[in-house]
Design an enzyme around this catalytic site. Structure first.
Site, PDB file in Angstrom:
ATOM      1  N   ASP A 291     -15.647 -49.704  25.699  1.00 15.43           N
ATOM      2  CA  ASP A 291     -15.194 -50.701  26.690  1.00 15.43           C
ATOM      3  C   ASP A 291     -13.737 -51.094  26.534  1.00 15.43           C
ATOM      4  O   ASP A 291     -13.217 -51.838  27.370  1.00 15.43           O
ATOM      5  CB  ASP A 291     -16.075 -51.951  26.576  1.00 15.43           C
ATOM      6  CG  ASP A 291     -17.512 -51.627  26.940  1.00 15.43           C
ATOM      7  OD1 ASP A 291     -18.420 -51.931  26.142  1.00 15.43           O
ATOM      8  OD2 ASP A 291     -17.710 -51.022  28.007  1.00 15.43           O
TER       9      ASP A 291
ATOM     10  N   HIS B  83     -19.063 -52.438  17.019  1.00 11.62           N
ATOM     11  CA  HIS B  83     -20.244 -51.761  17.566  1.00 11.62           C
ATOM     12  C   HIS B  83     -21.368 -51.825  16.544  1.00 11.62           C
ATOM     13  O   HIS B  83     -21.135 -51.757  15.341  1.00 11.62           O
ATOM     14  CB  HIS B  83     -19.923 -50.289  17.877  1.00 11.62           C
ATOM     15  CG  HIS B  83     -20.887 -49.658  18.820  1.00 11.62           C
ATOM     16  ND1 HIS B  83     -22.087 -49.126  18.410  1.00 11.62           N
ATOM     17  CD2 HIS B  83     -20.843 -49.506  20.164  1.00 11.62           C
ATOM     18  CE1 HIS B  83     -22.739 -48.659  19.468  1.00 11.62           C
ATOM     19  NE2 HIS B  83     -22.014 -48.879  20.536  1.00 11.62           N
TER      20      HIS B  83
HETATM   21  C1  SDX Z   1     -21.617 -51.519  24.244  1.00 10.22           C
HETATM   22  O1  SDX Z   1     -25.495 -50.292  21.489  1.00 10.22           O
HETATM   23  C2  SDX Z   1     -24.765 -49.542  22.212  1.00 10.22           C
HETATM   24  O2  SDX Z   1     -24.799 -48.301  22.107  1.00 10.22           O
HETATM   25  C3  SDX Z   1     -23.914 -50.256  23.255  1.00 10.22           C
HETATM   26  C4  SDX Z   1     -22.925 -49.395  24.033  1.00 10.22           C
HETATM   27  C5  SDX Z   1     -23.643 -48.429  24.942  1.00 10.22           C
HETATM   28  O3  SDX Z   1     -23.028 -47.419  25.319  1.00 10.22           O
HETATM   29  O4  SDX Z   1     -24.781 -48.729  25.362  1.00 10.22           O
HETATM   30  O5  SDX Z   1     -22.099 -48.669  23.126  1.00 10.22           O
HETATM   31  C6  SDX Z   1     -22.046 -50.255  24.920  1.00 10.22           C
HETATM   32  O6  SDX Z   1     -22.286 -52.517  24.376  1.00 10.22           O
HETATM   33  C7  SDX Z   1     -20.395 -51.495  23.359  1.00 10.22           C
HETATM   34  C8  SDX Z   1     -20.136 -52.878  22.669  1.00 10.22           C
HETATM   35  C9  SDX Z   1     -19.419 -53.766  23.680  1.00 10.22           C
HETATM   36  N1  SDX Z   1     -19.296 -55.165  23.145  1.00 10.22           N
HETATM   37  C10 SDX Z   1     -18.104 -55.640  22.776  1.00 10.22           C
HETATM   38  O7  SDX Z   1     -17.069 -54.994  22.726  1.00 10.22           O
HETATM   39  C11 SDX Z   1     -18.142 -57.131  22.449  1.00 10.22           C
HETATM   40  C12 SDX Z   1     -17.370 -57.390  21.149  1.00 10.22           C
HETATM   41  N2  SDX Z   1     -18.131 -56.805  20.052  1.00 10.22           N
HETATM   42  C13 SDX Z   1     -19.044 -57.634  19.304  1.00 10.22           C
HETATM   43  O8  SDX Z   1     -19.620 -58.670  20.010  1.00 10.22           O
HETATM   44  C14 SDX Z   1     -19.918 -56.858  18.333  1.00 10.22           C
HETATM   45  O9  SDX Z   1     -19.115 -55.976  17.700  1.00 10.22           O
HETATM   46  C15 SDX Z   1     -21.139 -56.149  18.873  1.00 10.22           C
HETATM   47  C16 SDX Z   1     -22.034 -57.049  19.653  1.00 10.22           C
HETATM   48  C17 SDX Z   1     -20.742 -55.000  19.723  1.00 10.22           C
HETATM   49  C18 SDX Z   1     -21.912 -55.630  17.655  1.00 10.22           C
HETATM   50  O10 SDX Z   1     -22.312 -56.718  16.948  1.00 10.22           O
HETATM   51  P1  SDX Z   1     -23.275 -56.557  15.670  1.00 10.22           P
HETATM   52  O11 SDX Z   1     -23.595 -55.159  15.370  1.00 10.22           O
HETATM   53  O12 SDX Z   1     -24.411 -57.496  15.832  1.00 10.22           O
HETATM   54  O13 SDX Z   1     -22.344 -56.958  14.537  1.00 10.22           O
HETATM   55  P2  SDX Z   1     -22.068 -58.460  14.114  1.00 10.22           P
HETATM   56  O14 SDX Z   1     -21.961 -59.307  15.350  1.00 10.22           O
HETATM   57  O15 SDX Z   1     -23.062 -58.827  13.067  1.00 10.22           O
HETATM   58  O16 SDX Z   1     -20.609 -58.317  13.506  1.00 10.22           O
HETATM   59  C19 SDX Z   1     -20.455 -57.920  12.168  1.00 10.22           C
HETATM   60  C20 SDX Z   1     -19.265 -58.748  11.687  1.00 10.22           C
HETATM   61  C21 SDX Z   1     -19.414 -60.232  11.979  1.00 10.22           C
HETATM   62  O17 SDX Z   1     -18.675 -60.920  11.001  1.00 10.22           O
HETATM   63  P3  SDX Z   1     -19.527 -61.578   9.752  1.00 10.22           P
HETATM   64  O18 SDX Z   1     -20.554 -62.505  10.362  1.00 10.22           O
HETATM   65  O19 SDX Z   1     -20.152 -60.430   9.015  1.00 10.22           O
HETATM   66  O20 SDX Z   1     -18.463 -62.316   8.942  1.00 10.22           O
HETATM   67  O21 SDX Z   1     -18.086 -58.330  12.413  1.00 10.22           O
HETATM   68  C22 SDX Z   1     -17.582 -59.415  13.172  1.00 10.22           C
HETATM   69  C23 SDX Z   1     -18.687 -60.444  13.293  1.00 10.22           C
HETATM   70  O22 SDX Z   1     -18.146 -61.748  13.406  1.00 10.22           O
HETATM   71  N3  SDX Z   1     -17.241 -58.861  14.483  1.00 10.22           N
HETATM   72  C24 SDX Z   1     -16.124 -59.118  15.155  1.00 10.22           C
HETATM   73  C25 SDX Z   1     -16.205 -58.347  16.323  1.00 10.22           C
HETATM   74  N4  SDX Z   1     -17.350 -57.669  16.325  1.00 10.22           N
HETATM   75  C26 SDX Z   1     -17.993 -57.989  15.187  1.00 10.22           C
HETATM   76  N5  SDX Z   1     -15.077 -59.946  14.881  1.00 10.22           N
HETATM   77  C27 SDX Z   1     -14.092 -59.962  15.810  1.00 10.22           C
HETATM   78  N6  SDX Z   1     -14.074 -59.251  16.964  1.00 10.22           N
HETATM   79  C28 SDX Z   1     -15.129 -58.434  17.244  1.00 10.22           C
HETATM   80  N7  SDX Z   1     -15.144 -57.722  18.354  1.00 10.22           N
END
Ligand code: SDX
Length: 427
Positions: free
Chosen positions: A362, A305
Protein backbone atom coordinates in the site's frame (compact mmCIF):
# COMPACT_ATOMS: atom_id res chain seq x y z
CA UNK A 1 5.59 -43.44 12.09
CA UNK A 2 4.58 -39.82 11.34
CA UNK A 3 6.22 -37.02 13.35
CA UNK A 4 4.40 -36.13 16.57
CA UNK A 5 4.33 -33.05 18.82
CA UNK A 6 3.83 -33.69 22.51
CA UNK A 7 2.00 -31.51 24.99
CA UNK A 8 1.67 -32.13 28.71
CA UNK A 9 -1.07 -30.33 30.59
CA UNK A 10 -1.14 -31.20 34.29
CA UNK A 11 -1.65 -34.94 34.47
CA UNK A 12 -2.72 -35.15 30.82
CA UNK A 13 -0.35 -35.54 27.89
CA UNK A 14 -1.18 -35.69 24.24
CA UNK A 15 0.67 -36.57 21.06
CA UNK A 16 -0.44 -34.46 18.10
CA UNK A 17 0.48 -35.22 14.49
CA UNK A 18 2.77 -32.80 12.65
CA UNK A 19 1.65 -32.16 9.07
CA UNK A 20 4.10 -31.07 6.37
CA UNK A 21 3.27 -28.82 3.44
CA UNK A 22 5.03 -28.86 0.06
CA UNK A 23 7.08 -25.82 1.20
CA UNK A 24 6.94 -23.60 4.26
CA UNK A 25 6.28 -24.17 7.97
CA UNK A 26 4.95 -27.47 9.30
CA UNK A 27 1.71 -27.42 11.31
CA UNK A 28 0.76 -29.19 14.54
CA UNK A 29 -2.71 -30.72 14.15
CA UNK A 30 -4.36 -29.71 17.44
CA UNK A 31 -7.91 -30.76 16.54
CA UNK A 32 -7.97 -33.35 19.37
CA UNK A 33 -6.49 -30.99 21.99
CA UNK A 34 -9.73 -29.81 23.61
CA UNK A 35 -11.38 -33.23 23.50
CA UNK A 36 -8.41 -34.89 25.20
CA UNK A 37 -7.16 -32.15 27.56
CA UNK A 38 -10.13 -29.78 28.08
CA UNK A 39 -7.92 -26.84 27.08
CA UNK A 40 -8.02 -24.53 24.05
CA UNK A 41 -5.05 -22.93 22.31
CA UNK A 42 -4.95 -19.13 22.63
CA UNK A 43 -3.88 -17.10 19.58
CA UNK A 44 -5.65 -13.70 19.21
CA UNK A 45 -5.08 -12.39 15.68
CA UNK A 46 -4.04 -15.92 14.61
CA UNK A 47 -0.34 -15.03 14.57
CA UNK A 48 0.67 -18.72 14.81
CA UNK A 49 -2.45 -20.47 13.50
CA UNK A 50 -3.04 -22.12 10.14
CA UNK A 51 -6.78 -21.99 9.44
CA UNK A 52 -6.79 -24.30 6.41
CA UNK A 53 -4.83 -26.18 3.80
CA UNK A 54 -4.37 -24.21 0.59
CA UNK A 55 -2.49 -24.61 -2.68
CA UNK A 56 -3.16 -21.15 -4.08
CA UNK A 57 -0.63 -18.65 -2.66
CA UNK A 58 2.56 -19.07 -0.67
CA UNK A 59 4.30 -16.29 1.27
CA UNK A 60 7.71 -16.48 2.93
CA UNK A 61 7.63 -13.34 5.08
CA UNK A 62 11.26 -13.57 6.16
CA UNK A 63 12.55 -13.87 2.61
CA UNK A 64 9.96 -11.56 1.01
CA UNK A 65 8.71 -14.31 -1.30
CA UNK A 66 5.19 -14.36 -2.84
CA UNK A 67 4.17 -17.22 -5.14
CA UNK A 68 0.83 -17.74 -6.90
CA UNK A 69 0.46 -21.47 -7.67
CA UNK A 70 4.28 -21.54 -7.47
CA UNK A 71 4.98 -18.61 -9.83
CA UNK A 72 6.87 -15.62 -8.31
CA UNK A 73 4.86 -12.38 -8.21
CA UNK A 74 7.73 -10.50 -9.88
CA UNK A 75 7.50 -12.74 -12.98
CA UNK A 76 3.70 -12.58 -13.12
CA UNK A 77 3.73 -8.78 -12.75
CA UNK A 78 6.33 -8.48 -15.51
CA UNK A 79 5.16 -11.08 -18.03
CA UNK A 80 1.54 -12.02 -17.30
CA UNK A 81 -1.86 -10.28 -17.45
CA UNK A 82 -4.53 -9.94 -14.77
CA UNK A 83 -6.90 -12.22 -16.69
CA UNK A 84 -4.15 -14.85 -17.01
CA UNK A 85 -3.43 -14.58 -13.27
CA UNK A 86 -7.17 -14.85 -12.58
CA UNK A 87 -7.23 -18.11 -14.56
CA UNK A 88 -4.08 -19.32 -12.74
CA UNK A 89 -5.53 -18.57 -9.29
CA UNK A 90 -8.98 -20.04 -9.98
CA UNK A 91 -8.01 -23.01 -12.18
CA UNK A 92 -4.56 -23.85 -10.75
CA UNK A 93 -2.41 -23.73 -13.88
CA UNK A 94 -1.34 -21.12 -16.45
CA UNK A 95 -3.80 -21.29 -19.39
CA UNK A 96 -2.96 -22.21 -22.96
CA UNK A 97 -3.67 -19.52 -25.56
CA UNK A 98 -7.07 -21.08 -26.31
CA UNK A 99 -7.94 -21.57 -22.62
CA UNK A 100 -7.15 -17.92 -21.92
CA UNK A 101 -9.20 -16.73 -24.91
CA UNK A 102 -12.16 -18.86 -23.77
CA UNK A 103 -11.83 -17.60 -20.17
CA UNK A 104 -11.67 -13.96 -21.26
CA UNK A 105 -14.68 -14.48 -23.53
CA UNK A 106 -16.64 -16.05 -20.65
CA UNK A 107 -15.76 -13.22 -18.28
CA UNK A 108 -16.63 -10.60 -20.89
CA UNK A 109 -20.13 -12.10 -21.19
CA UNK A 110 -20.85 -11.25 -17.55
CA UNK A 111 -19.60 -7.66 -17.40
CA UNK A 112 -23.07 -6.03 -17.45
CA UNK A 113 -25.15 -5.75 -14.27
CA UNK A 114 -28.93 -6.11 -14.02
CA UNK A 115 -30.45 -2.80 -15.10
CA UNK A 116 -32.41 -2.62 -11.82
CA UNK A 117 -29.17 -2.75 -9.84
CA UNK A 118 -28.65 0.86 -10.91
CA UNK A 119 -31.51 1.84 -8.59
CA UNK A 120 -29.36 0.83 -5.60
CA UNK A 121 -26.92 3.63 -6.38
CA UNK A 122 -29.73 6.22 -6.31
CA UNK A 123 -30.23 5.49 -2.61
CA UNK A 124 -26.71 6.60 -1.67
CA UNK A 125 -25.64 10.20 -1.11
CA UNK A 126 -23.34 11.37 -3.90
CA UNK A 127 -20.52 11.70 -1.34
CA UNK A 128 -20.93 8.13 -0.07
CA UNK A 129 -17.57 6.37 0.22
CA UNK A 130 -17.16 3.99 -2.75
CA UNK A 131 -16.47 1.14 -0.32
CA UNK A 132 -19.86 1.74 1.34
CA UNK A 133 -21.42 1.44 -2.11
CA UNK A 134 -19.37 -1.67 -2.97
CA UNK A 135 -20.43 -3.39 0.27
CA UNK A 136 -24.09 -2.67 -0.43
CA UNK A 137 -24.24 -3.34 -4.15
CA UNK A 138 -22.12 -6.52 -4.16
CA UNK A 139 -24.20 -7.94 -1.30
CA UNK A 140 -27.33 -7.02 -3.28
CA UNK A 141 -26.17 -9.23 -6.18
CA UNK A 142 -27.49 -12.11 -4.03
CA UNK A 143 -30.98 -10.81 -4.80
CA UNK A 144 -30.46 -10.94 -8.56
CA UNK A 145 -28.79 -14.28 -9.16
CA UNK A 146 -30.87 -17.00 -7.53
CA UNK A 147 -29.65 -19.32 -10.30
CA UNK A 148 -26.07 -19.31 -9.00
CA UNK A 149 -26.29 -19.37 -5.22
CA UNK A 150 -26.47 -23.15 -4.69
CA UNK A 151 -22.93 -23.62 -3.41
CA UNK A 152 -23.19 -27.41 -3.64
CA UNK A 153 -23.55 -27.23 -7.41
CA UNK A 154 -20.06 -26.83 -8.99
CA UNK A 155 -21.62 -25.36 -12.14
CA UNK A 156 -23.44 -22.67 -10.15
CA UNK A 157 -20.26 -21.95 -8.17
CA UNK A 158 -18.38 -21.46 -11.42
CA UNK A 159 -21.03 -19.12 -12.87
CA UNK A 160 -21.15 -17.09 -9.64
CA UNK A 161 -17.33 -16.90 -9.65
CA UNK A 162 -17.26 -15.63 -13.24
CA UNK A 163 -20.05 -13.15 -12.50
CA UNK A 164 -18.17 -11.72 -9.52
CA UNK A 165 -14.86 -11.37 -11.39
CA UNK A 166 -16.65 -9.78 -14.37
CA UNK A 167 -18.94 -7.40 -12.49
CA UNK A 168 -16.57 -5.91 -9.94
CA UNK A 169 -15.01 -3.49 -12.48
CA UNK A 170 -18.49 -2.44 -13.64
CA UNK A 171 -19.68 -1.84 -10.08
CA UNK A 172 -16.46 -0.04 -9.06
CA UNK A 173 -16.69 2.21 -12.12
CA UNK A 174 -20.38 2.88 -11.36
CA UNK A 175 -19.48 3.84 -7.78
CA UNK A 176 -16.97 6.36 -9.14
CA UNK A 177 -19.36 7.75 -11.77
CA UNK A 178 -22.12 8.12 -9.19
CA UNK A 179 -19.78 10.04 -6.85
CA UNK A 180 -18.96 12.62 -9.55
CA UNK A 181 -22.48 12.89 -10.97
CA UNK A 182 -21.60 11.49 -14.39
CA UNK A 183 -23.71 8.89 -16.24
CA UNK A 184 -22.81 5.22 -15.97
CA UNK A 185 -20.90 3.86 -18.97
CA UNK A 186 -21.88 0.38 -20.17
CA UNK A 187 -19.10 -2.20 -20.66
CA UNK A 188 -17.49 -2.49 -24.11
CA UNK A 189 -16.44 -6.10 -24.55
CA UNK A 190 -14.20 -5.30 -27.49
CA UNK A 191 -11.72 -3.96 -24.91
CA UNK A 192 -9.48 -5.88 -22.50
CA UNK A 193 -10.72 -6.47 -18.95
CA UNK A 194 -8.63 -3.55 -17.67
CA UNK A 195 -9.22 -1.35 -20.73
CA UNK A 196 -12.96 -1.89 -20.30
CA UNK A 197 -12.69 -0.79 -16.66
CA UNK A 198 -10.74 2.36 -17.59
CA UNK A 199 -13.33 3.29 -20.20
CA UNK A 200 -16.27 2.70 -17.81
CA UNK A 201 -14.46 4.87 -15.25
CA UNK A 202 -13.05 7.75 -17.29
CA UNK A 203 -15.13 7.64 -20.49
CA UNK A 204 -18.14 9.92 -21.11
CA UNK A 205 -21.04 9.52 -23.57
CA UNK A 206 -20.10 12.86 -25.17
CA UNK A 207 -16.96 11.57 -26.81
CA UNK A 208 -15.02 8.46 -27.74
CA UNK A 209 -12.65 7.16 -25.05
CA UNK A 210 -9.31 5.83 -26.25
CA UNK A 211 -7.56 3.53 -23.77
CA UNK A 212 -3.97 4.63 -23.09
CA UNK A 213 -1.92 1.39 -23.36
CA UNK A 214 0.62 2.67 -20.83
CA UNK A 215 -2.07 3.30 -18.24
CA UNK A 216 -3.80 0.02 -19.17
CA UNK A 217 -0.56 -1.91 -18.52
CA UNK A 218 0.11 -0.11 -15.23
CA UNK A 219 -3.43 -0.78 -13.96
CA UNK A 220 -3.32 -4.41 -15.11
CA UNK A 221 -0.08 -4.84 -13.16
CA UNK A 222 -1.63 -3.20 -10.08
CA UNK A 223 -4.53 -5.66 -10.30
CA UNK A 224 -2.02 -8.57 -10.49
CA UNK A 225 -0.21 -7.28 -7.39
CA UNK A 226 -3.48 -7.18 -5.43
CA UNK A 227 -5.06 -10.42 -6.69
CA UNK A 228 -4.44 -12.73 -3.74
CA UNK A 229 -2.38 -12.93 -0.60
CA UNK A 230 -2.90 -16.22 1.30
CA UNK A 231 -5.10 -16.06 4.44
CA UNK A 232 -5.17 -12.27 5.03
CA UNK A 233 -7.97 -10.74 7.07
CA UNK A 234 -10.47 -10.22 4.23
CA UNK A 235 -9.79 -13.62 2.65
CA UNK A 236 -10.25 -15.27 6.05
CA UNK A 237 -13.52 -13.32 6.37
CA UNK A 238 -14.72 -14.66 3.02
CA UNK A 239 -13.78 -18.21 4.08
CA UNK A 240 -15.51 -17.87 7.44
CA UNK A 241 -18.67 -16.45 5.86
CA UNK A 242 -18.57 -19.20 3.21
CA UNK A 243 -18.12 -21.91 5.85
CA UNK A 244 -21.70 -21.32 7.01
CA UNK A 245 -22.99 -21.97 3.47
CA UNK A 246 -23.70 -18.29 2.75
CA UNK A 247 -24.01 -17.47 -0.96
CA UNK A 248 -20.85 -16.24 -2.73
CA UNK A 249 -22.15 -12.69 -3.28
CA UNK A 250 -22.80 -12.25 0.45
CA UNK A 251 -19.35 -13.72 1.21
CA UNK A 252 -17.61 -11.26 -1.09
CA UNK A 253 -19.55 -8.37 0.50
CA UNK A 254 -18.17 -9.54 3.86
CA UNK A 255 -14.66 -9.54 2.40
CA UNK A 256 -15.14 -6.01 1.06
CA UNK A 257 -16.26 -4.82 4.49
CA UNK A 258 -13.15 -6.29 6.13
CA UNK A 259 -10.79 -4.99 3.44
CA UNK A 260 -12.06 -1.43 4.08
CA UNK A 261 -10.23 -1.17 7.41
CA UNK A 262 -7.15 1.15 7.46
CA UNK A 263 -5.03 -1.66 8.94
CA UNK A 264 -5.77 -3.71 5.81
CA UNK A 265 -6.92 -2.60 2.36
CA UNK A 266 -7.80 0.89 3.54
CA UNK A 267 -4.08 1.55 4.06
CA UNK A 268 -3.54 2.58 0.43
CA UNK A 269 -5.92 5.51 0.84
CA UNK A 270 -4.45 6.35 4.26
CA UNK A 271 -0.86 6.08 3.00
CA UNK A 272 -1.31 8.64 0.22
CA UNK A 273 -3.18 10.98 2.56
CA UNK A 274 -0.29 10.63 5.03
CA UNK A 275 2.31 11.36 2.33
CA UNK A 276 0.33 14.42 1.22
CA UNK A 277 0.02 15.59 4.85
CA UNK A 278 3.81 15.28 5.27
CA UNK A 279 4.01 17.31 2.07
CA UNK A 280 7.77 17.84 1.90
CA UNK A 281 10.93 15.95 2.93
CA UNK A 282 11.82 18.38 5.74
CA UNK A 283 8.74 17.24 7.66
CA UNK A 284 9.57 13.52 7.51
CA UNK A 285 11.55 13.37 10.83
CA UNK A 286 8.47 14.70 12.69
CA UNK A 287 6.32 11.83 11.37
CA UNK A 288 9.01 9.21 11.95
CA UNK A 289 9.19 10.40 15.57
CA UNK A 290 5.40 10.18 15.91
CA UNK A 291 5.38 6.63 14.49
CA UNK A 292 7.95 5.61 17.11
CA UNK A 293 6.13 7.31 20.00
CA UNK A 294 4.21 4.67 21.99
CA UNK A 295 1.89 7.41 23.29
CA UNK A 296 0.98 8.50 19.77
CA UNK A 297 -1.51 6.23 17.93
CA UNK A 298 -0.04 7.40 14.60
CA UNK A 299 1.49 4.67 12.45
CA UNK A 300 3.32 4.98 9.13
CA UNK A 301 0.58 3.86 6.75
CA UNK A 302 1.83 1.49 4.08
CA UNK A 303 4.54 0.25 6.45
CA UNK A 304 4.71 -3.02 8.38
CA UNK A 305 3.03 -6.33 7.79
CA UNK A 306 1.85 -9.31 9.81
CA UNK A 307 3.73 -11.75 7.58
CA UNK A 308 6.45 -9.82 5.73
CA UNK A 309 9.42 -9.15 8.01
CA UNK A 310 11.32 -8.20 4.89
CA UNK A 311 10.50 -5.99 1.93
CA UNK A 312 7.02 -6.76 0.49
CA UNK A 313 7.92 -7.91 -3.04
CA UNK A 314 4.79 -6.16 -4.31
CA UNK A 315 6.09 -2.82 -3.02
CA UNK A 316 9.26 -3.27 -5.08
CA UNK A 317 7.22 -3.80 -8.26
CA UNK A 318 4.90 -0.94 -7.32
CA UNK A 319 7.81 1.50 -6.90
CA UNK A 320 9.16 0.40 -10.30
CA UNK A 321 5.69 0.97 -11.80
CA UNK A 322 5.64 4.54 -10.44
CA UNK A 323 8.98 5.28 -12.11
CA UNK A 324 7.90 3.73 -15.44
CA UNK A 325 4.50 5.44 -15.47
CA UNK A 326 5.93 8.87 -14.60
CA UNK A 327 8.61 8.49 -17.30
CA UNK A 328 6.20 7.33 -19.98
CA UNK A 329 3.46 9.84 -19.13
CA UNK A 330 6.04 12.61 -18.53
CA UNK A 331 4.39 13.43 -15.20
CA UNK A 332 5.68 13.62 -11.64
CA UNK A 333 4.31 14.03 -8.15
CA UNK A 334 6.31 15.60 -5.27
CA UNK A 335 4.69 12.99 -3.03
CA UNK A 336 6.85 10.31 -4.72
CA UNK A 337 10.01 12.06 -3.53
CA UNK A 338 8.52 12.25 -0.02
CA UNK A 339 7.76 8.51 -0.18
CA UNK A 340 11.28 7.61 -1.34
CA UNK A 341 12.95 9.73 1.37
CA UNK A 342 10.53 8.47 4.04
CA UNK A 343 11.37 4.88 3.09
CA UNK A 344 15.09 5.66 3.13
CA UNK A 345 14.93 7.28 6.60
CA UNK A 346 12.70 4.60 8.11
CA UNK A 347 14.82 1.71 6.80
CA UNK A 348 17.87 3.30 8.43
CA UNK A 349 16.13 3.87 11.76
CA UNK A 350 16.72 1.31 14.53
CA UNK A 351 13.01 1.29 15.52
CA UNK A 352 11.93 0.07 12.08
CA UNK A 353 14.95 -2.20 11.69
CA UNK A 354 14.40 -3.96 15.04
CA UNK A 355 10.64 -4.35 14.45
CA UNK A 356 11.29 -5.42 10.83
CA UNK A 357 8.93 -2.81 9.42
CA UNK A 358 9.21 -2.40 5.64
CA UNK A 359 7.03 -0.75 3.00
CA UNK A 360 4.10 -2.97 2.02
CA UNK A 361 1.93 -3.11 -1.10
CA UNK A 362 0.00 0.00 0.00
CA UNK A 363 2.96 2.36 0.35
CA UNK A 364 3.41 3.24 -3.33
CA UNK A 365 0.14 2.05 -4.90
CA UNK A 366 -1.70 5.29 -4.17
CA UNK A 367 0.91 7.30 -6.07
CA UNK A 368 0.28 5.24 -9.22
CA UNK A 369 -3.51 5.39 -8.82
CA UNK A 370 -3.41 9.13 -8.24
CA UNK A 371 -1.26 9.59 -11.38
CA UNK A 372 -3.85 7.62 -13.37
CA UNK A 373 -6.57 9.99 -12.12
CA UNK A 374 -8.36 8.13 -9.32
CA UNK A 375 -9.41 10.01 -6.17
CA UNK A 376 -8.04 8.48 -2.94
CA UNK A 377 -11.57 7.39 -2.00
CA UNK A 378 -11.47 4.91 -4.90
CA UNK A 379 -8.17 3.25 -3.91
CA UNK A 380 -9.60 0.53 -1.67
CA UNK A 381 -12.41 -0.16 -4.13
CA UNK A 382 -9.70 -0.90 -6.71
CA UNK A 383 -8.01 -3.20 -4.20
CA UNK A 384 -11.38 -5.00 -3.74
CA UNK A 385 -11.84 -5.26 -7.52
CA UNK A 386 -8.54 -7.11 -7.87
CA UNK A 387 -8.80 -9.13 -4.66
CA UNK A 388 -12.16 -10.55 -5.74
CA UNK A 389 -10.18 -12.98 -7.91
CA UNK A 390 -8.30 -14.25 -4.85
CA UNK A 391 -11.44 -14.32 -2.71
CA UNK A 392 -13.26 -16.35 -5.38
CA UNK A 393 -10.35 -18.79 -5.73
CA UNK A 394 -10.03 -19.22 -1.95
CA UNK A 395 -13.81 -19.54 -1.49
CA UNK A 396 -14.00 -22.30 -4.12
CA UNK A 397 -11.03 -24.08 -2.55
CA UNK A 398 -12.72 -23.92 0.86
CA UNK A 399 -16.07 -25.24 -0.46
CA UNK A 400 -14.25 -28.06 -2.25
CA UNK A 401 -12.20 -29.04 0.83
CA UNK A 402 -13.61 -32.31 2.25
CA UNK A 403 -12.26 -31.38 5.67
CA UNK A 404 -13.87 -27.94 5.80
CA UNK A 405 -16.53 -27.32 8.45
CA UNK A 406 -18.22 -24.22 9.79
CA UNK A 407 -15.64 -21.94 11.41
CA UNK A 408 -16.38 -21.57 15.11
CA UNK A 409 -13.44 -20.40 17.30
CA UNK A 410 -13.65 -20.67 21.11
CA UNK A 411 -12.42 -18.18 23.76
CA UNK A 412 -10.68 -17.64 27.07
CA UNK A 413 -13.60 -16.55 29.26
CA UNK A 414 -12.71 -13.86 31.84
CA UNK A 415 -16.22 -12.69 32.71
CA UNK A 416 -18.35 -13.25 35.83
CA UNK A 417 -18.86 -16.84 37.04
CA UNK A 418 -22.52 -17.92 37.33
CA UNK A 419 -24.59 -15.71 39.67
CA UNK A 420 -28.34 -15.26 40.38
CA UNK A 421 -30.51 -12.50 39.00
CA UNK A 422 -31.18 -9.61 41.46
CA UNK A 423 -34.58 -7.88 41.09
CA UNK A 424 -34.24 -4.16 40.44
CA UNK A 425 -35.90 -3.34 43.74
CA UNK A 426 -32.93 -4.95 45.48
CA UNK A 427 -30.09 -3.32 43.45
C1 SDX B 1 -2.42 -5.24 3.83
O1 SDX B 1 -2.32 -9.79 5.66
C2 SDX B 1 -2.11 -9.41 4.47
O2 SDX B 1 -1.58 -10.17 3.63
C3 SDX B 1 -2.61 -8.02 4.12
C4 SDX B 1 -2.24 -7.48 2.74
C5 SDX B 1 -2.95 -8.26 1.65
O3 SDX B 1 -2.46 -8.23 0.51
O4 SDX B 1 -4.04 -8.81 1.92
O5 SDX B 1 -0.83 -7.57 2.55
C6 SDX B 1 -2.67 -6.04 2.59
O6 SDX B 1 -3.29 -5.14 4.66
C7 SDX B 1 -1.05 -4.63 4.04
C8 SDX B 1 -0.93 -3.89 5.41
C9 SDX B 1 -1.56 -2.51 5.25
N1 SDX B 1 -1.64 -1.82 6.58
C10 SDX B 1 -0.84 -0.77 6.85
O7 SDX B 1 0.05 -0.37 6.12
C11 SDX B 1 -1.20 -0.08 8.16
C12 SDX B 1 0.08 0.21 8.95
N2 SDX B 1 0.62 -1.07 9.40
C13 SDX B 1 0.29 -1.55 10.72
O8 SDX B 1 -0.94 -1.17 11.20
C14 SDX B 1 0.75 -2.98 10.98
O9 SDX B 1 2.01 -3.08 10.51
C15 SDX B 1 -0.09 -4.11 10.45
C16 SDX B 1 -1.52 -4.02 10.87
C17 SDX B 1 -0.02 -4.17 8.97
C18 SDX B 1 0.51 -5.40 11.03
O10 SDX B 1 0.36 -5.34 12.38
P1 SDX B 1 0.75 -6.59 13.31
O11 SDX B 1 1.30 -7.71 12.55
O12 SDX B 1 -0.40 -6.87 14.20
O13 SDX B 1 1.95 -6.05 14.06
P2 SDX B 1 1.84 -5.14 15.35
O14 SDX B 1 0.71 -4.17 15.18
O15 SDX B 1 1.85 -6.04 16.54
O16 SDX B 1 3.20 -4.32 15.24
C19 SDX B 1 4.39 -4.88 15.73
C20 SDX B 1 5.12 -3.68 16.33
C21 SDX B 1 4.26 -2.87 17.28
O17 SDX B 1 5.14 -2.26 18.20
P3 SDX B 1 5.26 -2.96 19.69
O18 SDX B 1 3.87 -3.01 20.27
O19 SDX B 1 5.84 -4.32 19.46
O20 SDX B 1 6.19 -2.02 20.45
O21 SDX B 1 5.47 -2.78 15.26
C22 SDX B 1 4.83 -1.53 15.45
C23 SDX B 1 3.69 -1.75 16.43
O22 SDX B 1 3.44 -0.58 17.18
N3 SDX B 1 4.31 -1.14 14.14
C24 SDX B 1 4.41 0.08 13.61
C25 SDX B 1 3.82 -0.02 12.34
N4 SDX B 1 3.40 -1.26 12.15
C26 SDX B 1 3.70 -1.96 13.26
N5 SDX B 1 4.91 1.24 14.12
C27 SDX B 1 4.84 2.31 13.29
N6 SDX B 1 4.30 2.32 12.05
C28 SDX B 1 3.78 1.16 11.55
N7 SDX B 1 3.26 1.13 10.34
Amino acid sequence: MSEQANITLGSKSLEMPVKHGSIGPDVVDIRKLYGQTGAFTFDPGFTSTASCESAITYIDGDEGVLLHRGYPIQQLAEDSSFMEVAYLLTEGELPSKDELAKFEHTISRHTMVHEQLMQFFRGFRRDAHPMAIMCGVVGALSAFYHDSTDIDDPKQRMIASHRLIAKMPTIAAMAYKYSIGQPFIYPDNSLSYTGNFLRMTFGVPAEEYVVNPIVERAMDRIFILHADHEQNASTSTVRLAGSSGANPFACMAAGIACLWGPAHGGANEAALEMLREIGRPERIPEYIARAKNKDDPFRLMGFGHRVYKNYDPRATVMQKTVRELFKELKVTDPVFEVALQLEEMALNDSYFIEKKLFPNVDFYSGIVLSAVGFPTSMFTALFALARTVGWVAQWNEMIGDPEQKIGRPRQLYTGAPQRDYVPIAKR
